[in-house]
Write a protein that holds these residues in place. Structure first.
Motif, PDB file in Angstrom:
ATOM      1  N   LEU A  72      56.166  -1.739  26.193  1.00 57.96           N
ATOM      2  CA  LEU A  72      56.439  -2.069  27.311  1.00 57.96           C
ATOM      3  C   LEU A  72      55.586  -2.354  28.490  1.00 57.96           C
ATOM      4  O   LEU A  72      55.951  -3.534  29.231  1.00 57.96           O
ATOM      5  CB  LEU A  72      57.668  -0.941  27.691  1.00 57.96           C
ATOM      6  CG  LEU A  72      58.435  -1.628  30.099  1.00 57.96           C
ATOM      7  CD1 LEU A  72      59.333  -3.291  29.261  1.00 57.96           C
ATOM      8  CD2 LEU A  72      59.563  -0.647  29.669  1.00 57.96           C
ATOM      9  N   PRO A  73      54.770  -1.416  28.353  1.00 57.72           N
ATOM     10  CA  PRO A  73      53.944  -1.862  29.775  1.00 57.72           C
ATOM     11  C   PRO A  73      52.626  -2.833  29.444  1.00 57.72           C
ATOM     12  O   PRO A  73      52.021  -3.430  30.163  1.00 57.72           O
ATOM     13  CB  PRO A  73      52.946   0.085  29.426  1.00 57.72           C
ATOM     14  CG  PRO A  73      53.444   0.450  28.793  1.00 57.72           C
ATOM     15  CD  PRO A  73      54.475   0.047  27.715  1.00 57.72           C
ATOM     16  N   SER A  74      52.557  -3.194  28.076  1.00 56.70           N
ATOM     17  CA  SER A  74      51.672  -4.592  27.845  1.00 56.70           C
ATOM     18  C   SER A  74      52.682  -5.575  27.915  1.00 56.70           C
ATOM     19  O   SER A  74      52.205  -6.321  28.762  1.00 56.70           O
ATOM     20  CB  SER A  74      51.607  -4.466  26.201  1.00 56.70           C
ATOM     21  OG  SER A  74      50.728  -3.475  25.965  1.00 56.70           O
ATOM     22  N   VAL A  75      54.045  -5.921  27.324  1.00 56.90           N
ATOM     23  CA  VAL A  75      55.043  -6.848  28.349  1.00 56.90           C
ATOM     24  C   VAL A  75      55.167  -6.990  29.763  1.00 56.90           C
ATOM     25  O   VAL A  75      55.062  -8.364  29.897  1.00 56.90           O
ATOM     26  CB  VAL A  75      56.332  -6.556  28.084  1.00 56.90           C
ATOM     27  CG1 VAL A  75      57.156  -7.319  28.321  1.00 56.90           C
ATOM     28  CG2 VAL A  75      56.165  -6.079  25.483  1.00 56.90           C
ATOM     29  N   ILE A  76      54.529  -5.972  30.628  1.00 54.47           N
ATOM     30  CA  ILE A  76      55.037  -5.695  32.457  1.00 54.47           C
ATOM     31  C   ILE A  76      53.981  -6.535  32.527  1.00 54.47           C
ATOM     32  O   ILE A  76      53.726  -7.664  33.168  1.00 54.47           O
ATOM     33  CB  ILE A  76      54.989  -4.425  32.499  1.00 54.47           C
ATOM     34  CG1 ILE A  76      56.521  -3.742  32.480  1.00 54.47           C
ATOM     35  CG2 ILE A  76      54.368  -4.277  34.077  1.00 54.47           C
ATOM     36  CD1 ILE A  76      56.950  -2.655  33.234  1.00 54.47           C
ATOM     37  N   ILE A  77      52.172  -5.759  31.900  1.00 49.82           N
ATOM     38  CA  ILE A  77      51.167  -5.935  32.925  1.00 49.82           C
ATOM     39  C   ILE A  77      50.944  -7.797  32.279  1.00 49.82           C
ATOM     40  O   ILE A  77      50.531  -8.922  32.943  1.00 49.82           O
ATOM     41  CB  ILE A  77      50.262  -5.406  31.639  1.00 49.82           C
ATOM     42  CG1 ILE A  77      49.714  -4.381  32.314  1.00 49.82           C
ATOM     43  CG2 ILE A  77      48.451  -5.950  31.997  1.00 49.82           C
ATOM     44  CD1 ILE A  77      48.603  -3.406  31.524  1.00 49.82           C
TER      45      ILE A  77
END
Length: 163
Positions: A27-32
């Motif tokens: 999730l954090p990678s997708v958000i970034i």
């Protein structure tokens, strides 16, 4: 561009159809990566708020400030906010704390009815057995009081303090 065209769709597909234990990692990678894309890419975020997986929900809450501005206010008020306030009643202190902290960046996007719900949902936490949660509610209220609509402040009995 390779990241956006090839990797992002794979990561998003994994979030939707993959095993939920990997969601908090992905999730954090997708958000970034997704923060540089059009707002419609964030419809996946709305779906993820409906998951019961605490680790995913915790990542969504912790990263909310980085993507909330890309989501339509109607979607925030009708789909995301009702899922977020569930965290106030969670049995996990970490979820309650993350939910409280999330109210600070979320408040400017809430309509009056949801601002009232937010304040009323936080009120019972002022009597929580954990002192840290009680103090976090007060800190949060102090930070958001200026962002609340004047009618909401009157309705819930919160007064803005001049510094």
């Amino acid at each position: 561009m390779i990241t956006v065209e090839y990797i992002l769709p794979l990561l998003m597909d994994e979030l939707v159809h993959g095993q939920t234990e990997f969601s908090p990692i992905i999730l954090p990678s997708v958000i970034i990566i997704g923060s540089h894309l059009p707002a419609e890419r964030f419809s996946l975020i709305t779906q993820l708020f409906g998951r019961k997986d605490r680790a995913t929900r915790l990542q969504l809450l912790k990263n909310l400030e980085s993507y909330i501005q890309y989501i339509d206010k109607k979607v925030i008020n009708s789909s995301i906010f009702p899922q977020v306030i569930i965290g106030f009643g969670d049995t996990s202190a970490n979820m309650k704390e993350a939910t409280i902290r999330t109210m600070i960046p979320l408040t400017p996007y809430l309509d009056n009815a949801n601002q009232v719900k937010m304040i009323r949902s936080m009120a019972p936490l002022q009597e929580d057995p954990l002192p840290a949660l009680r103090s976090n509610v007060l800190v949060c209220l102090n930070k958001i009081v200026g962002q609340l609509d004047a009618d909401v402040r009157k309705q819930v009995g919160v007064m803005e303090v001049d510094e």
